[in-house]
Design a protein around this motif. Structure first.
Motif, PDB file in Angstrom:
ATOM      1  N   VAL A  92     -14.045  -5.655 -19.348  1.00 34.11           N
ATOM      2  CA  VAL A  92     -13.545  -5.649 -17.867  1.00 34.11           C
ATOM      3  C   VAL A  92     -13.032  -4.129 -17.536  1.00 34.11           C
ATOM      4  O   VAL A  92     -12.180  -3.647 -18.146  1.00 34.11           O
ATOM      5  N   VAL A  93     -13.598  -3.639 -16.575  1.00 36.76           N
ATOM      6  CA  VAL A  93     -13.048  -2.162 -16.217  1.00 36.76           C
ATOM      7  C   VAL A  93     -12.398  -2.491 -14.797  1.00 36.76           C
ATOM      8  O   VAL A  93     -13.135  -2.691 -13.880  1.00 36.76           O
ATOM      9  N   TYR A  94     -11.283  -1.776 -14.563  1.00 40.85           N
ATOM     10  CA  TYR A  94     -10.317  -1.932 -13.212  1.00 40.85           C
ATOM     11  C   TYR A  94     -10.653  -0.580 -12.575  1.00 40.85           C
ATOM     12  O   TYR A  94     -10.529   0.491 -13.239  1.00 40.85           O
ATOM     13  N   HIS A  95     -10.964  -0.603 -11.409  1.00 42.64           N
ATOM     14  CA  HIS A  95     -11.041   0.704 -10.567  1.00 42.64           C
ATOM     15  C   HIS A  95      -9.844   0.596  -9.635  1.00 42.64           C
ATOM     16  O   HIS A  95      -9.805  -0.207  -8.681  1.00 42.64           O
ATOM     17  N   THR A  96      -8.943   1.465  -9.938  1.00 42.47           N
ATOM     18  CA  THR A  96      -7.788   1.253  -9.245  1.00 42.47           C
ATOM     19  C   THR A  96      -7.884   2.171  -7.774  1.00 42.47           C
ATOM     20  O   THR A  96      -8.570   3.211  -7.557  1.00 42.47           O
ATOM     21  N   LEU A  97      -6.917   1.876  -6.729  1.00 45.08           N
ATOM     22  CA  LEU A  97      -6.897   2.656  -5.741  1.00 45.08           C
ATOM     23  C   LEU A  97      -5.576   3.371  -5.556  1.00 45.08           C
ATOM     24  O   LEU A  97      -4.496   2.786  -5.942  1.00 45.08           O
ATOM     25  N   LEU A  98      -5.564   4.578  -5.626  1.00 44.49           N
ATOM     26  CA  LEU A  98      -4.216   5.651  -5.659  1.00 44.49           C
ATOM     27  C   LEU A  98      -3.695   5.830  -4.372  1.00 44.49           C
ATOM     28  O   LEU A  98      -2.419   5.781  -4.125  1.00 44.49           O
ATOM     29  N   GLU A  99      -4.458   5.960  -3.337  1.00 45.37           N
ATOM     30  CA  GLU A  99      -4.045   6.162  -1.988  1.00 45.37           C
ATOM     31  C   GLU A  99      -4.778   5.744  -0.950  1.00 45.37           C
ATOM     32  O   GLU A  99      -6.275   5.369  -1.183  1.00 45.37           O
ATOM     33  N   CYS A 100      -4.134   5.578   0.371  1.00 48.18           N
ATOM     34  CA  CYS A 100      -4.966   5.048   1.648  1.00 48.18           C
ATOM     35  C   CYS A 100      -6.040   5.999   1.858  1.00 48.18           C
ATOM     36  O   CYS A 100      -5.789   7.277   1.845  1.00 48.18           O
ATOM     37  N   HIS A 101      -7.198   5.574   2.083  1.00 45.60           N
ATOM     38  CA  HIS A 101      -8.500   6.332   2.582  1.00 45.60           C
ATOM     39  C   HIS A 101      -8.126   6.866   3.801  1.00 45.60           C
ATOM     40  O   HIS A 101      -8.875   8.070   4.171  1.00 45.60           O
ATOM     41  N   ASP A 102      -7.476   6.461   4.665  1.00 48.75           N
ATOM     42  CA  ASP A 102      -7.108   6.788   5.964  1.00 48.75           C
ATOM     43  C   ASP A 102      -6.016   7.855   6.330  1.00 48.75           C
ATOM     44  O   ASP A 102      -6.195   8.819   6.693  1.00 48.75           O
ATOM     45  N   CYS A 103      -4.862   7.313   5.883  1.00 42.37           N
ATOM     46  CA  CYS A 103      -3.678   8.025   6.010  1.00 42.37           C
ATOM     47  C   CYS A 103      -3.036   8.767   4.932  1.00 42.37           C
ATOM     48  O   CYS A 103      -2.107   9.318   4.752  1.00 42.37           O
ATOM     49  N   HIS A 104      -3.671   8.481   3.668  1.00 42.67           N
ATOM     50  CA  HIS A 104      -3.597   9.191   2.314  1.00 42.67           C
ATOM     51  C   HIS A 104      -2.126   9.062   1.804  1.00 42.67           C
ATOM     52  O   HIS A 104      -1.683   9.699   0.970  1.00 42.67           O
ATOM     53  N   THR A 105      -1.496   7.872   2.167  1.00 45.29           N
ATOM     54  CA  THR A 105      -0.237   7.492   1.756  1.00 45.29           C
ATOM     55  C   THR A 105      -0.540   6.518   0.379  1.00 45.29           C
ATOM     56  O   THR A 105      -1.505   6.222   0.037  1.00 45.29           O
ATOM     57  N   SER A 106       0.345   6.835  -0.632  1.00 45.09           N
ATOM     58  CA  SER A 106       0.191   6.277  -1.959  1.00 45.09           C
ATOM     59  C   SER A 106       0.441   4.964  -1.844  1.00 45.09           C
ATOM     60  O   SER A 106       1.302   4.129  -1.162  1.00 45.09           O
ATOM     61  N   LEU A 107      -0.510   4.359  -2.687  1.00 47.15           N
ATOM     62  CA  LEU A 107      -0.709   2.915  -2.734  1.00 47.15           C
ATOM     63  C   LEU A 107      -0.440   2.329  -3.952  1.00 47.15           C
ATOM     64  O   LEU A 107      -0.644   1.248  -4.514  1.00 47.15           O
ATOM     65  N   LEU A 108       0.195   3.199  -4.888  1.00 45.98           N
ATOM     66  CA  LEU A 108       0.624   2.919  -6.214  1.00 45.98           C
ATOM     67  C   LEU A 108       1.468   1.868  -6.306  1.00 45.98           C
ATOM     68  O   LEU A 108       1.290   0.812  -7.244  1.00 45.98           O
ATOM     69  N   ASP A 109       2.285   1.434  -5.501  1.00 41.53           N
ATOM     70  CA  ASP A 109       3.276   0.199  -5.508  1.00 41.53           C
ATOM     71  C   ASP A 109       2.884  -0.867  -4.796  1.00 41.53           C
ATOM     72  O   ASP A 109       3.603  -1.844  -4.791  1.00 41.53           O
ATOM     73  N   VAL A 110       1.679  -0.747  -4.226  1.00 40.05           N
ATOM     74  CA  VAL A 110       1.196  -1.998  -3.343  1.00 40.05           C
ATOM     75  C   VAL A 110       0.463  -2.843  -4.358  1.00 40.05           C
ATOM     76  O   VAL A 110      -0.371  -2.240  -5.051  1.00 40.05           O
ATOM     77  N   GLU A 111       0.566  -3.901  -4.162  1.00 44.93           N
ATOM     78  CA  GLU A 111       0.104  -5.107  -4.977  1.00 44.93           C
ATOM     79  C   GLU A 111      -1.641  -5.172  -4.337  1.00 44.93           C
ATOM     80  O   GLU A 111      -1.706  -5.165  -3.169  1.00 44.93           O
ATOM     81  N   PRO A 112      -2.567  -5.105  -5.318  1.00 46.70           N
ATOM     82  CA  PRO A 112      -3.880  -5.436  -4.664  1.00 46.70           C
ATOM     83  C   PRO A 112      -3.974  -6.933  -4.000  1.00 46.70           C
ATOM     84  O   PRO A 112      -3.315  -8.018  -4.324  1.00 46.70           O
ATOM     85  N   LEU A 113      -4.834  -6.751  -2.937  1.00 49.73           N
ATOM     86  CA  LEU A 113      -4.977  -8.080  -2.037  1.00 49.73           C
ATOM     87  C   LEU A 113      -5.854  -9.024  -3.094  1.00 49.73           C
ATOM     88  O   LEU A 113      -5.457 -10.159  -3.212  1.00 49.73           O
ATOM     89  N   LYS A 114      -6.779  -8.554  -3.494  1.00 48.50           N
ATOM     90  CA  LYS A 114      -7.858  -9.087  -4.345  1.00 48.50           C
ATOM     91  C   LYS A 114      -8.574  -8.201  -4.957  1.00 48.50           C
ATOM     92  O   LYS A 114      -8.261  -6.896  -4.887  1.00 48.50           O
TER      93      LYS A 114
END
Ligand SMILES: [Zn+2]
Length: 466
Positions: A92-114
């Motif tokens: 299983v390979v996870y592909h993580t999201l580091l920042e918002c594609h739109d406003c570039h705010t860091s998403l490191l601390d945001v829990e994935p929706l799914k």
């Protein structure tokens, strides 16, 4: 009495000529080019092959198979065999999201929706395919934008086969001539993968598209090569005889399929028109229209000389064979100690001198034999013998025949190209004709790639990989 015997013998021989694999117990390989023509009418069974005049006109063989009106491929109502996702992937390979594609705010601390999952199937140990699940995070930013992490390049479907599996399928089908259905069977039996014949066909088509630029790389390399070998052989395309042209050096091989045998096909290859290097070939006339430095294949000469020896026990032909072989070994000997030419032109002269003298005698002897035959038959002239033509050719093309002695980078024969042509012949033997020009183009481009890749490890991208 004698007439009756001869008539009977004639009928017997005619019967032998008319036999083929479909009306007797003769082996299919003995059919040669005499395969059913597209028109398939009894009046039109003349072959358009190179030996059409010399070949025996045996009756056109007919297939016992009745044709239906159905199109080739899957029929309506055919139940597909689609790839299903598995619950327990091997990796299983996870592909993580580091920042918002739109406003570039860091998403490191945001829990994935799914997570969105895509599975890639590869052949692994026999019986158990390896499944890698790629899971891409989906996160919602404080600005309200829904973000999804990117999948690796080439991972585009919910379930799919990986590049190694696709490459293996294409390699088995195109290089080892294993039909689609049997490639499918192989993956099913050995790797427990339900790869359909249609999927194999799709992989082949995709590989063809991917290799367009590679074909150009091969063409460009061959344009500038100092020594190239060329050969051609007949191939059946949709029931007609087409020509497969092969051009190669010790690193690159290019196959090209053309409707006509001659300069047209070779011109379309786009190399020989401007080629100024050494061109090794089998003395086929159209090659001489190109401005290359011509070299004739001595394997052909040796075979033809052997024919003369077998037919007439001609001792001069035998001497010439020995001379050619010895000179080649002589050159190879110097070459192994790093030399590119003979130490002195004197050695070259000695060999040339023997060559000239043996051929002069051989030609004179043939001419005398022909003259004696002419007188015995009381004709104005007789047909020139094969031996005469061969000796004459070896005299007229002495320079092209002996060029291997003047420069050791020039090969003695054209065996490389002939080997490549033979492999194409094998394809024809196994799969019959190409159904269309497209099938032929797939074959030539992919085969050009695999043949070249074999000599260029690491310099060409992996087959089927993006
Ligand atoms: Zn945002």
């Amino acid at each position: 009495m004698k007439v009756a015997y001869l008539e009977a013998r004639c009928r017997e021989l005619e019967g032998m000529v008319g036999k083929n694999s479909q009306n007797s117990s003769k082996h299919p390989s003995s059919d040669g080019y005499q395969k059913p023509n597209k028109s398939d009418s009894p009046q039109d069974d003349s072959t358009n092959g190179k030996n059409s005049d010399s070949q025996q006109q045996s009756p056109t063989p007919k297939s016992l198979r009745q044709s239906s009106d159905n199109k080739a491929g899957c029929q309506k109502g055919h139940k597909g065999n689609c790839l299903k996702s598995v619950d327990n992937p091997d990796y299983v390979v996870y592909h993580t999201l580091l920042e918002c594609h739109d406003c570039h705010t860091s998403l490191l601390d945001v829990e994935p929706l799914k997570h969105i999952e895509r599975q890639v199937f590869e052949w692994g140990k026999p019986g158990c395919p390896e499944v890698t699940a790629h899971r891409a995070e989906v996160k919602v930013c404080s600005c309200g934008h829904h973000n999804q992490a990117a999948f690796p390049e080439g991972v585009t479907a919910a379930v799919q086969y990986g590049p190694s599996t696709r490459a293996m399928a294409v390699y088995l089908n195109q290089y080892h001539f294993i039909p689609y259905k049997r490639v499918s069977e192989y993956f099913h039996t050995v790797h427990n993968m339900s790869l359909s014949a249609g999927s194999v066909a799709n992989f082949v088509a995709a590989t063809y598209e991917n290799l367009a630029s590679t074909e150009q790389v091969i063409k460009d390399a061959l344009k500038g090569t100092p020594v190239a070998g060329s050969d051609e052989t007949g191939m059946r395309v949709d029931g007609d005889l087409w020509w497969l042209h092969i051009l190669r050096d010790d690193q690159w091989t290019l196959y090209h399929l053309a409707e006509k045998r001659g300069c047209e096909g070779m011109d379309a290859m786009g190399i020989l028109l401007t080629f100024t290097g050494v061109l090794v070939h089998d003395h086929w006339k159209p090659y001489f229209t190109y401005a290359a430095v011509h070299v004739l294949c001595n394997a052909h000469h040796l075979r033809e000389l052997q024919g003369v020896v077998d037919r007439d026990a001609n001792q001069l032909a035998l001497r010439l064979m020995k001379l050619l072989r010895l000179s080649w070994h002589y050159c190879k000997g110097f070459n192994t100690i790093g030399m590119l030419q003979m130490p002195s032109v004197l050695q070259e002269r000695i060999i040339e001198d023997i060559y000239d003298r043996v051929l002069k005698h051989a030609l004179a002897k043939e001419a005398a034999d022909m003259e004696r035959q002419r007188q015995e038959l009381g004709r104005k002239k007789v047909k020139r013998t094969k031996a005469y033509n061969l000796f004459k050719r070896l005299i007229d093309f002495k320079e092209e025949t002996l060029r291997f002695m003047t420069d050791f980078t020039i090969p003695f024969d054209n065996n490389g190209s002939e080997r490549d042509a033979r492999m194409a012949k094998l394809k024809q033997k196994i799969s019959g004709c190409f159904r269309s020009e497209d099938g032929g183009s797939l074959f030539t481009r992919i085969r050009s790639y695999v043949s070249s890749a074999k000599e260029n490890y690491g310099n060409l991208p992996l087959l089927g990989a993006e």
